[in-house]
Structures are given as C-alpha cells and as structure tokens.
Scaffold this active site. Structure first.
Site, PDB file in Angstrom:
ATOM      1  N   GLU A  66       9.182  58.323  88.741  1.00 37.87           N
ATOM      2  CA  GLU A  66       7.911  57.659  88.768  1.00 37.87           C
ATOM      3  C   GLU A  66       7.005  58.075  89.914  1.00 37.87           C
ATOM      4  O   GLU A  66       5.790  57.661  89.943  1.00 37.87           O
ATOM      5  CB  GLU A  66       7.991  55.981  88.673  1.00 37.87           C
ATOM      6  CG  GLU A  66       8.405  55.624  90.076  1.00 37.87           C
ATOM      7  CD  GLU A  66       9.939  55.830  90.425  1.00 37.87           C
ATOM      8  OE1 GLU A  66      10.511  55.239  91.408  1.00 37.87           O
ATOM      9  OE2 GLU A  66      10.749  56.542  89.607  1.00 37.87           O
ATOM     10  N   HIS A  84      13.685  59.678  91.731  1.00 41.17           N
ATOM     11  CA  HIS A  84      12.504  58.659  91.198  1.00 41.17           C
ATOM     12  C   HIS A  84      11.483  59.540  90.661  1.00 41.17           C
ATOM     13  O   HIS A  84      10.692  60.136  91.194  1.00 41.17           O
ATOM     14  CB  HIS A  84      12.104  58.102  92.609  1.00 41.17           C
ATOM     15  CG  HIS A  84      12.985  57.092  93.223  1.00 41.17           C
ATOM     16  ND1 HIS A  84      12.832  55.837  93.279  1.00 41.17           N
ATOM     17  CD2 HIS A  84      13.999  57.380  94.344  1.00 41.17           C
ATOM     18  CE1 HIS A  84      13.623  55.300  93.979  1.00 41.17           C
ATOM     19  NE2 HIS A  84      14.385  56.288  94.506  1.00 41.17           N
ATOM     20  N   CYS A 140      17.877  55.682  90.486  1.00 38.87           N
ATOM     21  CA  CYS A 140      18.339  55.551  91.903  1.00 38.87           C
ATOM     22  C   CYS A 140      19.294  54.234  91.825  1.00 38.87           C
ATOM     23  O   CYS A 140      20.282  53.930  91.230  1.00 38.87           O
ATOM     24  CB  CYS A 140      17.163  55.444  93.007  1.00 38.87           C
ATOM     25  SG  CYS A 140      17.759  55.585  94.745  1.00 38.87           S
ATOM     26  N   ILE A 144      15.859  59.394  97.434  1.00 35.64           N
ATOM     27  CA  ILE A 144      15.513  58.569  98.644  1.00 35.64           C
ATOM     28  C   ILE A 144      16.638  57.562  98.807  1.00 35.64           C
ATOM     29  O   ILE A 144      16.892  56.845  97.874  1.00 35.64           O
ATOM     30  CB  ILE A 144      14.281  57.703  98.345  1.00 35.64           C
ATOM     31  CG1 ILE A 144      12.908  58.706  98.157  1.00 35.64           C
ATOM     32  CG2 ILE A 144      13.961  56.807  99.593  1.00 35.64           C
ATOM     33  CD1 ILE A 144      11.872  57.702  97.669  1.00 35.64           C
ATOM     34  N   GLY A 146      15.008  50.675  94.442  1.00 30.23           N
ATOM     35  CA  GLY A 146      15.261  49.340  95.305  1.00 30.23           C
ATOM     36  C   GLY A 146      16.558  49.300  96.022  1.00 30.23           C
ATOM     37  O   GLY A 146      16.893  50.424  96.366  1.00 30.23           O
ATOM     38  N   GLU A 147      16.928  48.072  96.399  1.00 31.53           N
ATOM     39  CA  GLU A 147      18.123  48.038  97.024  1.00 31.53           C
ATOM     40  C   GLU A 147      19.121  47.202  96.060  1.00 31.53           C
ATOM     41  O   GLU A 147      19.123  46.121  95.722  1.00 31.53           O
ATOM     42  CB  GLU A 147      17.877  47.010  98.431  1.00 31.53           C
ATOM     43  CG  GLU A 147      19.035  47.492  99.401  1.00 31.53           C
ATOM     44  CD  GLU A 147      20.642  46.962  99.148  1.00 31.53           C
ATOM     45  OE1 GLU A 147      21.259  47.570  99.259  1.00 31.53           O
ATOM     46  OE2 GLU A 147      20.720  45.813  98.735  1.00 31.53           O
ATOM     47  N   SER A 148      20.345  48.043  95.806  1.00 36.02           N
ATOM     48  CA  SER A 148      20.902  47.572  94.559  1.00 36.02           C
ATOM     49  C   SER A 148      21.588  46.293  94.675  1.00 36.02           C
ATOM     50  O   SER A 148      21.733  45.497  93.647  1.00 36.02           O
ATOM     51  CB  SER A 148      22.163  48.729  94.504  1.00 36.02           C
ATOM     52  OG  SER A 148      23.055  48.897  95.396  1.00 36.02           O
TER      53      SER A 148
END
Length: 200
Positions: A182, A180, A81, A139, A49-51
């Site tokens: 997943e 990632h 990530c 990513i 996500g966006e940390s």
C-alpha cells in the site's frame, strides 16, 4: 460481482492507504471496526501495525469471534505484515495472551528481519503478478517459517541474508504478505486480491 465491497480492519495501521489502493483497483472500500460493518463486506484487508495490540483491539471491539467465524465460512482476506501474523495458525516470539485467527496454515516469526532500523526494500517476483517485479517494502516484518500442505508460496526473498525466506502466501481465498504494497503506489497486489474476491 462488478465492484466488491472490501473492508479494511480499521483498528491500527495504514487504513487510508489500503482504502485508496482498493478504490483504484475496482473495489468499494470501507472501514471495519464493528461486527455489523464486517457483515457488509465481501472481503477484508488486515493492515500492518503492531500485531499484539491489534489482537487485543479485536477483542475490545468484539470482532475476534465474528471474524474467525467469517474466515471459517470462506471470507476472502488479505493480511500485510501484522495482518499476516494475525491470519497465521502459529506465531513465534509473541505474547502468550496474543490472539490469532487461524486463516492460514502457516507458522510466522514476528519481527523476523529485525528492528525498525533494519527495514529494507527489494524486488520480488510474485506468483500471479505479471510484468516487472514487485517493489516490496519490509518494516519490522515477519517471515513464514512453515507452510502447510494446502498453502501456496507466492514469493520468497531473492538474495541477501534472508534469501529464500517465504514472504507471500495464499491458501484458498486468503492471502498474506510480509511487506506493505500500500505504500509504493504499485496496485498489483491489491488487484490480485480484488480479483480473488470477485472469483469467490
């Protein structure tokens, strides 16, 4: 512990994909958004996500201090990530008000491989995973610039401009990857984490 209950932090990111990977790896997966849900889990995945956004949402949902406390008490955790960034003890190139969880004695650099257009895939040999190399999808990924004395390096980039950069680590019952797993259909990283949870 035949079927551990493993939560996926459901504030942002690939929550559904991690839940599916957990179910196919012999665990019962649940979404975690509240402290009472955190209390029910034997382990926790912190997805991508966006940390900085995720760190803010941890405070908004009153999860920051309960999660820090559970990690300190030995809760097994896996971060991919942005999850790696949140678990780190030091983050480079982040906002001064961003929170982190001190789950791993590592220094990470956000967006170390570049922007979204610089996303890439490569094959990695990962400690603890037998058979073919793991296909890793990066990513806007971080990398690890420093590992503490108790941190085991599980994988490094094999070639290219980032050759030798650390992209997977473990310290006790906490592990993290820059990539990632997943999104690829290869469940071996999740199997590794589920087995770690079972062993605690």
């Amino acid at each position: 512990m035949t079927e551990p209950t493993i939560g996926v932090l459901a504030l942002q990111g690939d929550v559904r994909e991690h839940l599916a990977a957990l179910e196919s790896s012999g665990a019962h997966g649940i979404r975690v958004r509240r402290p009472e849900e955190l209390d029910k889990v034997d382990g926790l995945i912190l997805p991508g996500g966006e940390s900085t956004t995720m760190s803010t949402l941890l405070s908004v949902f009153d999860l920051l201090e309960p999660l820090r406390a559970r990690l300190k008490d030995g809760l097994p955790a896996y971060g991919s990530c942005a999850g790696m960034i949140l678990l780190a003890s030091e983050i480079l190139d982040t906002r001064p008000d961003a929170h982190h969880l001190d789950g791993l004695d590592i220094t990470v650099r956000r967006n170390a491989f570049g922007r979204q257009v610089d996303s890439f895939e490569t094959d990695l040999d990962v400690v603890g995973i037998d058979g073919d190399p793991v296909r890793a999808v990066f990513i806007r990924a971080p990398w690890v610039e420093r590992v503490g004395p108790d941190v085991e390096v599980l994988a490094t980039v094999p070639d290219g401009p980032a050759e030798g950069r650390v992209v997977a680590v473990r310290q006790g019952s906490v592990m993290a990857t820059s990539f990632h797993p997943e999104v690829t259909g290869d469940r071996r990283v999740h199997h590794l984490f589920v087995n770690l949870v079972r062993a605690v």
